[in-house]
Design a protein around this motif. Structure first.
Motif, mmCIF file in Angstrom:
data_model
loop_
_atom_site.group_PDB
_atom_site.id
_atom_site.type_symbol
_atom_site.label_atom_id
_atom_site.label_comp_id
_atom_site.label_asym_id
_atom_site.label_seq_id
_atom_site.Cartn_x
_atom_site.Cartn_y
_atom_site.Cartn_z
ATOM 1 N N VAL A 17 -1.887 -1.871 7.898
ATOM 2 C CA VAL A 17 -0.971 -2.792 7.220
ATOM 3 C C VAL A 17 0.349 -2.075 6.947
ATOM 4 N N ALA A 18 1.441 -2.813 7.024
ATOM 5 C CA ALA A 18 2.774 -2.225 6.870
ATOM 6 C C ALA A 18 2.974 -1.609 5.497
ATOM 7 N N THR A 19 3.564 -0.417 5.486
ATOM 8 C CA THR A 19 4.005 0.208 4.241
ATOM 9 C C THR A 19 5.429 -0.263 3.926
ATOM 10 N N GLY A 20 5.934 0.129 2.750
ATOM 11 C CA GLY A 20 7.297 -0.251 2.380
ATOM 12 C C GLY A 20 8.343 0.225 3.371
ATOM 13 N N PRO A 21 8.339 1.526 3.747
ATOM 14 C CA PRO A 21 9.320 1.996 4.734
ATOM 15 C C PRO A 21 9.178 1.304 6.088
ATOM 16 N N GLN A 22 7.941 1.003 6.490
ATOM 17 C CA GLN A 22 7.739 0.312 7.771
ATOM 18 C C GLN A 22 8.268 -1.115 7.703
ATOM 19 N N PHE A 23 8.059 -1.782 6.568
ATOM 20 C CA PHE A 23 8.601 -3.138 6.385
ATOM 21 C C PHE A 23 10.120 -3.118 6.495
ATOM 22 N N ILE A 80 6.089 -7.779 8.580
ATOM 23 C CA ILE A 80 4.734 -7.248 8.369
ATOM 24 C C ILE A 80 3.942 -7.280 9.666
ATOM 25 N N VAL A 81 4.016 -8.398 10.394
ATOM 26 C CA VAL A 81 3.317 -8.520 11.667
ATOM 27 C C VAL A 81 3.869 -7.529 12.690
ATOM 28 N N GLU A 82 5.195 -7.396 12.744
ATOM 29 C CA GLU A 82 5.815 -6.468 13.701
ATOM 30 C C GLU A 82 5.402 -5.031 13.410
ATOM 31 N N ALA A 83 5.384 -4.650 12.116
ATOM 32 C CA ALA A 83 4.975 -3.297 11.749
ATOM 33 C C ALA A 83 3.511 -3.054 12.098
ATOM 34 N N GLY A 84 2.653 -4.048 11.847
ATOM 35 C CA GLY A 84 1.246 -3.908 12.193
ATOM 36 C C GLY A 84 1.044 -3.720 13.686
ATOM 37 N N LYS A 86 3.277 -2.379 15.787
ATOM 38 C CA LYS A 86 3.737 -1.033 16.116
ATOM 39 C C LYS A 86 2.680 0.007 15.752
ATOM 40 N N ASN A 87 2.113 -0.123 14.562
ATOM 41 C CA ASN A 87 1.090 0.826 14.120
ATOM 42 C C ASN A 87 -0.112 0.811 15.061
ATOM 43 N N ALA A 88 -0.479 -0.375 15.519
ATOM 44 C CA ALA A 88 -1.653 -0.509 16.386
ATOM 45 C C ALA A 88 -1.465 0.209 17.713
ATOM 46 N N THR A 89 -0.229 0.332 18.185
ATOM 47 C CA THR A 89 0.006 1.006 19.468
ATOM 48 C C THR A 89 -0.386 2.482 19.398
ATOM 49 N N LEU A 90 -0.289 3.103 18.222
ATOM 50 C CA LEU A 90 -0.694 4.497 18.067
ATOM 51 C C LEU A 90 -2.128 4.635 17.586
ATOM 52 N N ARG A 91 -2.585 3.699 16.766
ATOM 53 C CA ARG A 91 -3.948 3.775 16.236
ATOM 54 C C ARG A 91 -5.002 3.585 17.331
ATOM 55 N N ARG A 92 -4.611 2.996 18.460
ATOM 56 C CA ARG A 92 -5.582 2.706 19.518
ATOM 57 C C ARG A 92 -5.969 3.955 20.320
ATOM 58 N N TYR A 93 -5.172 5.017 20.220
ATOM 59 C CA TYR A 93 -5.469 6.214 21.020
ATOM 60 C C TYR A 93 -6.741 6.893 20.516
ATOM 61 N N PRO A 94 -7.627 7.311 21.429
ATOM 62 C CA PRO A 94 -8.883 7.946 21.018
ATOM 63 C C PRO A 94 -8.728 9.387 20.562
ATOM 64 N N ALA A 95 -7.626 10.040 20.917
ATOM 65 C CA ALA A 95 -7.423 11.444 20.564
ATOM 66 C C ALA A 95 -6.070 11.623 19.881
ATOM 67 N N ALA A 96 -6.076 12.342 18.766
ATOM 68 C CA ALA A 96 -4.843 12.610 18.033
ATOM 69 C C ALA A 96 -4.899 14.026 17.487
ATOM 70 N N TYR A 200 6.048 5.849 11.502
ATOM 71 C CA TYR A 200 4.630 5.578 11.724
ATOM 72 C C TYR A 200 3.747 6.177 10.632
ATOM 73 N N LEU A 201 4.049 7.406 10.228
ATOM 74 C CA LEU A 201 3.141 8.171 9.371
ATOM 75 C C LEU A 201 3.339 7.885 7.893
ATOM 76 N N LEU A 202 2.218 7.974 7.145
ATOM 77 C CA LEU A 202 2.302 8.052 5.694
ATOM 78 C C LEU A 202 2.737 9.492 5.394
ATOM 79 N N ARG A 203 3.984 9.666 5.094
ATOM 80 C CA ARG A 203 4.580 10.991 5.120
ATOM 81 C C ARG A 203 4.011 11.967 4.091
ATOM 82 N N PRO A 204 3.826 11.573 2.835
ATOM 83 C CA PRO A 204 3.205 12.530 1.900
ATOM 84 C C PRO A 204 1.807 12.960 2.354
ATOM 85 N N ALA A 205 1.034 12.041 2.926
ATOM 86 C CA ALA A 205 -0.306 12.373 3.400
ATOM 87 C C ALA A 205 -0.244 13.345 4.578
ATOM 88 N N PHE A 206 0.726 13.155 5.476
ATOM 89 C CA PHE A 206 0.858 14.058 6.619
ATOM 90 C C PHE A 206 1.300 15.449 6.162
#
Length: 215
Positions: A17-23, A80-84, A86-96, A200-206
């Motif tokens: 789900v979109a975060t504030g910066p992603q929105f 919100i839909v556009e951010a979701g 975009k996020n899905a394009t990276l979340r789909r990768y099996p290796a990170a 893309y990233l939750l920056r404090p968490a990264f």
């Protein structure tokens, strides 16, 4: 240096789900906002008028009413839909994996972000291109070139130099990362600077994960 993520870490770094910066990033420039407003108002008004016209003769009226309100709220759920997506394009990768390397090189490019028609003093029609300066960073580590990221240039980016430490997320279809599929936005810890076209990233968490895994 590539440090593979553990199971469950990728969804915590890139939310569904979109975060504030992603929105904010997906809200777009004034032209895009105006386009969304136009779609929202026209679609909403037409749907509501049609629903009122068929209210006495059709069971479709409640559906049209819901559609009308959905159009009127398009300014909110559109980003919100556009951010979701975009996020899905990276979340789909099996290796990170976390990448730590350096800026091998950097350069600027002028990109056309839009065109608009205007008239000169003689009343003649002219096509004006809206250009913006983008900064491209080429990343590498001890194994060589990894890839590049680009983003709109800002004054704060003057601090970036060759050799600056850079960390980002690397995504691939292959567990051995022999082929890189995508790169996330990047963190330059020495400069305390985040760069990228989209957050893309939750920056404090990264940042916290890097402190734990890169000791």
């Amino acid at each position: 240096m590539l440090i593979p993520l553990r199971p469950g870490e990728l969804p915590r770094l890139i939310p569904a789900v979109a975060t504030g910066p992603q929105f904010n990033a997906c809200s777009g420039n004034p032209q895009k906002l105006l386009q969304r407003l136009f779609i929202s108002v026209i679609g909403g008004v037409i749907s509501l008028l049609i629903s009122q016209g068929v209210a006495l003769s059709s069971q479709a009226s409640p559906i049209l009413l819901v559609v009308g309100f959905a159009f009127l709220l398009y300014m909110l759920w559109g980003p919100i839909v556009e951010a979701g997506r975009k996020n899905a394009t990276l979340r789909r990768y099996p290796a990170a994996a976390i990448f730590e390397g350096e800026v091998a090189d950097y350069y600027t490019k002028e990109l056309v972000e839009g065109r608009q028609e205007t008239t000169d003093k003689q009343g003649r029609l002219e096509l004006v291109e809206n250009r913006r300066t983008w900064l491209c960073l080429e990343l590498e580590d001890e194994d060589g070139y990894l890839g590049s990221i680009r983003f709109p240039y800002d004054k704060k980016h003057k601090l970036i130099r060759r050799g600056a430490v850079v960390r980002c997320l690397v995504l691939s279809e292959r567990k051995d990362f022999s082929r890189i599929g995508a790169l996330s936005d990047a963190w330059l810890p020495q400069l305390k600077l985040w760069v990228g076209e989209y957050p893309y990233l939750l920056r404090p968490a990264f940042e916290e994960l890097c402190l734990k895994r890169l000791r």
